[in-house]
Design an enzyme around this catalytic site. Structure first.
Site, PDB file in Angstrom:
ATOM      1  N   GLN A  50       0.814  -1.220   0.000  1.00 55.65           N
ATOM      2  CA  GLN A  50       0.000   0.000   0.000  1.00 55.65           C
ATOM      3  C   GLN A  50       0.845   1.267   0.000  1.00 55.65           C
ATOM      4  O   GLN A  50       0.342   2.339  -0.340  1.00 55.65           O
ATOM      5  CB  GLN A  50      -0.935   0.020   1.212  1.00 55.65           C
ATOM      6  CG  GLN A  50      -1.993  -1.064   1.162  1.00 55.65           C
ATOM      7  CD  GLN A  50      -2.929  -0.953   2.346  1.00 55.65           C
ATOM      8  OE1 GLN A  50      -2.668  -1.528   3.391  1.00 55.65           O
ATOM      9  NE2 GLN A  50      -4.006  -0.209   2.196  1.00 55.65           N
ATOM     10  N   CYS A 110     -10.709   0.140   3.146  1.00 56.33           N
ATOM     11  CA  CYS A 110      -9.265   0.019   2.915  1.00 56.33           C
ATOM     12  C   CYS A 110      -8.704   1.379   2.549  1.00 56.33           C
ATOM     13  O   CYS A 110      -9.323   2.113   1.787  1.00 56.33           O
ATOM     14  CB  CYS A 110      -9.031  -0.972   1.778  1.00 56.33           C
ATOM     15  SG  CYS A 110      -7.285  -1.219   1.392  1.00 56.33           S
ATOM     16  N   LEU A 111      -7.535   1.705   3.106  1.00 60.73           N
ATOM     17  CA  LEU A 111      -6.923   3.010   2.825  1.00 60.73           C
ATOM     18  C   LEU A 111      -6.567   3.159   1.349  1.00 60.73           C
ATOM     19  O   LEU A 111      -6.380   4.276   0.875  1.00 60.73           O
ATOM     20  CB  LEU A 111      -5.672   3.198   3.694  1.00 60.73           C
ATOM     21  CG  LEU A 111      -5.902   3.203   5.213  1.00 60.73           C
ATOM     22  CD1 LEU A 111      -4.580   3.321   5.950  1.00 60.73           C
ATOM     23  CD2 LEU A 111      -6.858   4.323   5.620  1.00 60.73           C
ATOM     24  N   HIS A 152      -7.387  -9.436   6.058  1.00 59.72           N
ATOM     25  CA  HIS A 152      -7.433  -8.323   5.101  1.00 59.72           C
ATOM     26  C   HIS A 152      -6.013  -7.876   4.725  1.00 59.72           C
ATOM     27  O   HIS A 152      -5.686  -7.723   3.551  1.00 59.72           O
ATOM     28  CB  HIS A 152      -8.234  -7.159   5.708  1.00 59.72           C
ATOM     29  CG  HIS A 152      -8.257  -5.916   4.877  1.00 59.72           C
ATOM     30  ND1 HIS A 152      -9.413  -5.391   4.345  1.00 59.72           N
ATOM     31  CD2 HIS A 152      -7.255  -5.078   4.480  1.00 59.72           C
ATOM     32  CE1 HIS A 152      -9.115  -4.295   3.651  1.00 59.72           C
ATOM     33  NE2 HIS A 152      -7.809  -4.072   3.728  1.00 59.72           N
TER      34      HIS A 152
HETATM   35 NI    NI Z   1      -6.488  -2.674   2.950  1.00 60.99          NI
END
Ligand code: NI
Length: 185
Positions: A50, A110-111, A152
């Site tokens: 991410q 989710c970011l 996740h």
């Molecule tokens: Ni996420």
């Protein structure tokens, strides 16, 4: 230092990440920055892809349920019962997860998928083997939000996002929004 959180449509979120082979000072600095970024964006978990790195590294910090009258949540840590909060914040590499138990629906966000929340069905318990940054290994057996969050976050290491795991009806509903997200990232 705040890191740039990669958004839906970025190929870095879809790659399979490589195991971390050495725990270096750079890695520890990275973890500090990932935690800072996660707190600033009010997330409870962040995986290295991410922030643009395809390595098997995750940070998690799950707050205590502050509802009055709730007992501290207990989990099994290396065979002993401990409060879930006692292992937070959690930074680990090369996780091995074994989800088990009943499937249940829970709303995830989710970011890296801004503005979208959706129900995802996953097993309600997880056995996990996590290597911490001091090289020690945590063996966990847990349920609750930690079990959900572990699944996740570890999905991110294999290039999966929660929107891949929603029902086929929800996928149809979300497809327009997701296309738009990918186009504007
Ligand atoms: Ni996420």
């Amino acid at each position: 230092m705040l890191l740039n959180v990669k958004q839906y449509g970025d190929p870095v979120l879809r790659a399979v990440s490589a195991p971390v082979e050495h725990i270096t000072d750079d890695l520890k600095n990275l973890v500090e920055n990932m935690l800072e970024t996660m707190y600033a964006t009010e997330g409870i978990g962040l995986a290295a892809p991410q922030i643009g790195l395809n390595i098997r590294l995750v940070v998690i910090d799950i707050p205590e349920d502050e509802e009055e009258g709730t007992e501290p949540e207990m989990i099994t840590v290396n065979g002993e019962q401990k409060p879930m909060r006692s292992i937070m914040p959690l930074a680990f590499i090369n996780p091995e997860l074994e989800p088990y138990g009943e499937q249940y629906l829970f709303t995830e966000g989710c970011l890296s998928v801004r503005g979208i929340r959706a129900n995802v069905s996953r097993p309600d318990r997880v056995r996990a083997r996590l290597t911490l940054l001091d090289g020690s290994v945590l063996e966990l057996d847990c349920g609750g939000l930690l079990a959900r969050c572990l699944q996740h976050e570890c999905d991110h290491l294999d290039g999966f996002l929660f929107v891949d795991r929603v029902s086929s009806a929800a996928k149809i509903t979300l497809s327009k929004k997701l296309k738009k997200l990918a186009a504007t990232r």
